[in-house]
Design an enzyme around this catalytic site. Structure first.
Site, PDB file in Angstrom:
ATOM      1  N   ASP A   1       0.753  -1.357  -0.094  1.00 19.38           N
ATOM      2  CA  ASP A   1      -0.082   0.048  -0.115  1.00 19.38           C
ATOM      3  C   ASP A   1       0.753   1.271  -0.002  1.00 19.38           C
ATOM      4  O   ASP A   1       0.522   2.247  -0.802  1.00 19.38           O
ATOM      5  CB  ASP A   1      -0.957   0.079   1.197  1.00 19.38           C
ATOM      6  CG  ASP A   1      -2.276  -0.807   0.926  1.00 19.38           C
ATOM      7  OD1 ASP A   1      -2.028  -1.667   0.204  1.00 19.38           O
ATOM      8  OD2 ASP A   1      -3.243  -0.360   1.541  1.00 19.38           O
TER       9      ASP A   1
ATOM     10  N   ASN B   1      -4.749  -2.374  -4.575  1.00 17.05           N
ATOM     11  CA  ASN B   1      -5.861  -2.548  -3.787  1.00 17.05           C
ATOM     12  C   ASN B   1      -5.526  -1.734  -2.767  1.00 17.05           C
ATOM     13  O   ASN B   1      -6.017  -1.878  -1.516  1.00 17.05           O
ATOM     14  CB  ASN B   1      -6.023  -4.011  -3.441  1.00 17.05           C
ATOM     15  CG  ASN B   1      -7.601  -4.410  -2.998  1.00 17.05           C
ATOM     16  OD1 ASN B   1      -8.368  -3.304  -3.231  1.00 17.05           O
ATOM     17  ND2 ASN B   1      -7.722  -5.444  -2.395  1.00 17.05           N
TER      18      ASN B   1
ATOM     19  N   GLY C   1      -6.762   1.205  -0.570  1.00 21.16           N
ATOM     20  CA  GLY C   1      -7.792   2.295  -0.376  1.00 21.16           C
ATOM     21  C   GLY C   1      -7.278   3.399   0.107  1.00 21.16           C
ATOM     22  O   GLY C   1      -7.776   4.522  -0.141  1.00 21.16           O
TER      23      GLY C   1
ATOM     24  N   ARG D   1     -14.755  -1.852  -5.055  1.00 24.51           N
ATOM     25  CA  ARG D   1     -14.667  -1.391  -3.996  1.00 24.51           C
ATOM     26  C   ARG D   1     -15.145   0.219  -4.194  1.00 24.51           C
ATOM     27  O   ARG D   1     -14.775   0.801  -4.849  1.00 24.51           O
ATOM     28  CB  ARG D   1     -13.188  -1.178  -3.396  1.00 24.51           C
ATOM     29  CG  ARG D   1     -12.667  -2.411  -2.934  1.00 24.51           C
ATOM     30  CD  ARG D   1     -11.300  -2.554  -2.270  1.00 24.51           C
ATOM     31  NE  ARG D   1     -11.327  -1.748  -0.976  1.00 24.51           N
ATOM     32  CZ  ARG D   1     -10.532  -1.548  -0.344  1.00 24.51           C
ATOM     33  NH1 ARG D   1      -9.124  -1.683  -0.757  1.00 24.51           N
ATOM     34  NH2 ARG D   1     -10.446  -0.951   0.944  1.00 24.51           N
TER      35      ARG D   1
ATOM     36  N   SER E   1     -17.879   4.322   4.608  1.00 24.53           N
ATOM     37  CA  SER E   1     -16.316   4.340   4.726  1.00 24.53           C
ATOM     38  C   SER E   1     -16.110   5.531   5.517  1.00 24.53           C
ATOM     39  O   SER E   1     -16.334   6.673   4.897  1.00 24.53           O
ATOM     40  CB  SER E   1     -15.509   3.658   3.817  1.00 24.53           C
ATOM     41  OG  SER E   1     -14.156   4.125   4.036  1.00 24.53           O
ATOM     42  N   SER E   2     -15.329   5.506   6.491  1.00 26.86           N
ATOM     43  CA  SER E   2     -14.914   6.876   6.877  1.00 26.86           C
ATOM     44  C   SER E   2     -13.640   7.449   6.154  1.00 26.86           C
ATOM     45  O   SER E   2     -13.241   8.501   6.090  1.00 26.86           O
ATOM     46  CB  SER E   2     -14.222   6.652   8.437  1.00 26.86           C
ATOM     47  OG  SER E   2     -13.192   5.997   8.560  1.00 26.86           O
TER      48      SER E   2
ATOM     49  N   SER F   1     -16.541   4.417  12.207  1.00 24.88           N
ATOM     50  CA  SER F   1     -15.035   4.477  12.403  1.00 24.88           C
ATOM     51  C   SER F   1     -14.649   5.807  12.537  1.00 24.88           C
ATOM     52  O   SER F   1     -13.509   6.416  12.077  1.00 24.88           O
ATOM     53  CB  SER F   1     -14.456   3.793  11.145  1.00 24.88           C
ATOM     54  OG  SER F   1     -14.796   2.767  10.825  1.00 24.88           O
TER      55      SER F   1
ATOM     56  N   ASP G   1     -11.027  -3.275  11.560  1.00 25.58           N
ATOM     57  CA  ASP G   1      -9.946  -4.223  11.083  1.00 25.58           C
ATOM     58  C   ASP G   1      -9.500  -5.167  12.167  1.00 25.58           C
ATOM     59  O   ASP G   1      -9.606  -6.536  12.095  1.00 25.58           O
ATOM     60  CB  ASP G   1      -8.931  -3.195  10.699  1.00 25.58           C
ATOM     61  CG  ASP G   1      -9.237  -2.669   9.298  1.00 25.58           C
ATOM     62  OD1 ASP G   1      -9.996  -2.968   8.634  1.00 25.58           O
ATOM     63  OD2 ASP G   1      -8.223  -1.557   9.170  1.00 25.58           O
TER      64      ASP G   1
ATOM     65  N   HIS H   1      -4.741  -9.684   3.201  1.00 25.99           N
ATOM     66  CA  HIS H   1      -3.633  -9.718   4.174  1.00 25.99           C
ATOM     67  C   HIS H   1      -4.157  -9.920   5.651  1.00 25.99           C
ATOM     68  O   HIS H   1      -3.601 -10.833   6.113  1.00 25.99           O
ATOM     69  CB  HIS H   1      -2.883  -8.435   4.251  1.00 25.99           C
ATOM     70  CG  HIS H   1      -3.581  -7.190   4.475  1.00 25.99           C
ATOM     71  ND1 HIS H   1      -3.337  -6.124   5.244  1.00 25.99           N
ATOM     72  CD2 HIS H   1      -4.799  -6.782   3.975  1.00 25.99           C
ATOM     73  CE1 HIS H   1      -4.299  -5.202   5.447  1.00 25.99           C
ATOM     74  NE2 HIS H   1      -5.115  -5.620   4.483  1.00 25.99           N
TER      75      HIS H   1
ATOM     76  N   LYS I   1       0.853  -6.605   1.865  1.00 31.97           N
ATOM     77  CA  LYS I   1      -0.102  -5.252   1.733  1.00 31.97           C
ATOM     78  C   LYS I   1       0.505  -4.568   2.763  1.00 31.97           C
ATOM     79  O   LYS I   1       0.287  -3.306   2.375  1.00 31.97           O
ATOM     80  CB  LYS I   1      -1.554  -5.791   1.500  1.00 31.97           C
ATOM     81  CG  LYS I   1      -2.340  -4.573   1.547  1.00 31.97           C
ATOM     82  CD  LYS I   1      -3.664  -4.893   1.349  1.00 31.97           C
ATOM     83  CE  LYS I   1      -4.708  -3.732   1.176  1.00 31.97           C
ATOM     84  NZ  LYS I   1      -4.515  -2.681   0.162  1.00 31.97           N
TER      85      LYS I   1
END
Length: 489
Positions: free
Chosen positions: A98, A147, A149, A177, A223-224, A251, A374, A449, A475
Site C-alpha cells: 500500500d 488494492n 484504498g 470497492r 467508509s470513514s 469508524s 479491522d 492480508h 500489503k
C-alpha cells in the site's frame, strides 16, 4: 496473480519449494524486534509449489514486539507532506504494498521524494505548497494503485484540487470497492470527476482545474475514508469548505486520527456536532499545510491485535511497542475487548501488555466494533477459544474491504469447526465444541492480508493451520509470519 504471489512468498522467506523457514529476526531490521525468546522461534513449513505456509501448533505466545508503522498514518503522512510547504522527513513508514503504491504515485506526479539509503522506513518529501498539478498538462496521467484504498481515496480527492487530467485505477478487487460517495462529495464542491456509473467504483477519471470551495454533504455509513479524503483535500480549495454527514459516521476514530494529523501539518478543522452522530466540519480558506520538519509514524494498532489476541488465547504475556495509551489510533481499543473476554491489560504511553491467568477462561462477548472494524477480524478467531458465543456488531464495512470479509470470516471460521450466524452488519460466532478447532484446515485468504494474519492464530489451538497465499501479507505486514514465529513456542 497466484504466480506473482508465490514469487513474493519465496522472496519474503528465502525458501525453496517444500522447504521451511525459522522465524528469527535479524538485529539490523528497522521494522520490528522481539524478545530473547526469538532464539527459540517456531519453524513454519512452506510449500512454494502450492503457495502455502503451515503454521505449526502454538502453545504460547510470549515476548515483546515492536510494531511496523501504521498503514493509515503512513499514507496520510506522505500525502500531507506532498501538499505542504517545505520538506518533511517521514520516519517509520510501513514497508508494504500500500505504501509502495503511494510512493510510486508521488514519483509519477513528480513530487520529489528522497529515499534514505540507510533506513528503508524513512523518506524526505519536498512539498508542493498547495495542490499537485499534472506534470504533463497535455496528457492524461495514469496512476495504478493496486488494492490500496488508503492511496486511492485521498489521492482522488487531492488531485481534484489541482490542474490536469488523471485516471486512478487498481486491481480487479479495487474495481469492486465503492467510491461513489466520495465522488458525489467532490462534485458538490465543483470537481469534474467520475467513477464507473454502473458500479460506483474505480477507475476514477479527473479533469481538474482547481476548486473554489463550498459545501458538501456526504454519507458516512460506507467508509470513514471518504470523509477523511475530503478533509485532507479541503485546505487546497481557494475558499472555505464545509462538509457535513447526512446519516451517520462509522469508524469515527479514523476521522479523529486524520484531523489530528492535519493539525500537525498546521491545519485546524472546526467540528460542530457529535462525532458519533451527524457532525459537520469547517476548513477555513486561510488554512494551509506547513511541514512540521519531521514526523514519526506510530506503530500499527491493527497489527497489534494479532499479538495481543495470541497472548489472551494462550495465556502468554506479550507487549507490543509503538502504540499505547497515547495512541491516536482507534484500534488500540481492541485491548479493551480482550480485557472484557478475561485477559489482563497493562497500558503505557507507547506500549500495551496483555496476559491471561490460565485459571481464567476466555468468555464470549457482545461488542459494537464499528470503531475497530479491522481489529474486529482478530476477535473472530479469539472467539473460537471463548466460553459461549461472541457477537461482532456494526461491521457492515467488512463487506467493502479488500475482500467480502463478512462472508470470508464466516466461511473460514466454519471450516475450523465453529457455527456462525451471518447477518447484514453483524455475526454471531459459536465456538467449536470444547474449543477444539479442526487440524490441518486450509485457510483461503482471498488475497486479503488480514485474513492470512488473523487465521494464523487458529494454531494457538494446538493444531496445524495451512495458510493459502501467505505472500498477501505484503500489503501491510510482509514480516508478519517471521514476527509471529519469533515469540511462539
Amino acid at each position: 496473480m497466484r504466480i506473482a504471489l508465490a514469487a513474493t512468498a519465496s522472496l519474503l522467506y528465502n525458501i525453496s519449494p517444500a522447504a521451511s523457514f525459522t522465524a528469527v529476526r535479524t538485529p539490523t531490521t528497522h521494522q520490528h524486534s522481539s524478545s530473547p525468546s526469538a532464539l527459540h522461534a517456531k519453524t513454519f513449513a512452506v510449500d512454494t509449489a502450492k503457495n502455502q505456509l503451515t503454521v505449526t501448533p502454538i502453545s504460547t505466545l510470549s515476548g515483546t514486539v515492536t510494531l511496523p508503522g501504521s498503514k493509515s498514518l503512513s499514507n496520510r503522512c506522505l500525502l500531507l507532506a506532498a501538499l505542504s510547504s517545505g520538506k518533511t522527513r517521514v520516519e517509520n513508514l510501513l514497508e508494504s504494498d500500500d505504501i509502495r503504491y503511494m510512493l510510486e504515485a508521488l514519483d509519477t506526479l513528480q513530487v520529489p521524494v528522497e529515499r534514505d539509503v540507510t533506513d528503508k522506513t524513512a523518506v524526505t518529501v519536498t512539498g508542493q505548497a498547495g495542490p499537485i498539478d499534472s506534470p504533463t498538462p497535455d496528457e492524461t496521467v495514469e496512476l495504478f494503485l493496486g488494492n490500496a484504498g488508503t492511496a486511492m481515496r485521498p489521492l482522488a480527492a487531492a488531485l481534484c484540487m489541482g490542474r490536469g487530467s488523471f485516471v486512478l485505477d487498481g486491481v480487479p478487487r479495487m474495481r469492486e470497492r465503492p467510491i461513489a460517495d466520495l465522488i458525489d462529495g467532490l462534485k458538490q464542491l465543483g470537481a469534474k470527476v467520475s467513477c464507473v456509473e454502473e458500479t460506483g467504483c474505480p477507475p476514477v477519471t479527473i479533469r481538474a482545474d482547481g476548486l473554489e470551495g463550498g459545501k458538501a454533504s456526504i454519507s458516512g455509513k460506507m467508509s470513514s475514508q471518504f470523509l477523511s479524503s475530503l478533509l485532507m483535500a479541503s485546505p487546497l480549495c481557494e475558499g472555505d469548505v464545509t462538509i457535513s454527514i447526512k446519516d451517520e459516521l462509522i469508524s469515527a476514530p479514523y476521522v479523529s486520527l486524520t484531523i489530528g494529523l492535519m493539525k500537525k501539518f498546521g491545519v485546524s478543522v472546526q467540528i460542530e456536532g457529535d462525532m458519533d452522530g451527524t457532525p459537520s466540519f469547517l476548513i477555513g480558506s486561510d488554512e494551509k499545510y506547513t511541514s512540521p520538519g519531521s514526523i514519526l509514524v506510530e506503530g500499527d494498532a491493527s497489527s497489534a491485535s494479532y499479538f495481543l489476541a495470541g497472548a489472551a488465547i494462550t495465556g502468554g504475556t506479550v507487549t507490543v511497542r509503538g502504540c499505547g495509551s497515547d495512541s491516536v489510533q482507534g484500534d488500540v481499543a481492541f485491548a479493551n475487548v480482550m480485557e472484557q473476554m478475561g485477559a489482563t491489560v497493562t497500558w503505557a504511553p507507547e506500549s500495551i501488555t496483555v496476559t491471561r491467568d490460565p485459571s481464567v477462561r476466555l468468555k464470549g462477548v457482545d461488542v459494537d466494533c464499528g470503531k475497530i472494524p479491522d481489529a474486529a477480524m482478530t476477535l473472530a478467531v479469539a472467539a473460537l477459544f471463548a466460553e459461549g458465543p461472541t457477537t461482532i456488531r456494526n461491521v457492515y464495512s467488512w463487506r467493502l474491504k479488500e475482500t467480502e470479509r463478512m462472508k470470508a470470516i464466516v466461511a473460514e471460521c466454519t471450516k475450523l469447526g465453529a457455527t456462525v450466524e451471518e447477518f447484514e452488519d453483524y455475526c454471531i460466532i459459536h465456538p467449536p465444541e470444547g474449543n477444539k478447532v479442526k487440524d490441518n484446515v486450509v485457510i483461503e485468504t482471498y488475497d486479503d492480508h488480514r485474513m492470512a494474519m488473523t487465521f494464523a492464530l487458529a494454531a494457538c489451538g494446538g493444531v496445524n493451520v495451512i495458510i493459502e497465499d501467505p505472500g498477501c501479507t505484503a500489503k501491510t505486514f510482509p514480516t508478519y509470519f517471521e514476527m509471529l514465529g519469533s515469540i511462539a513456542s
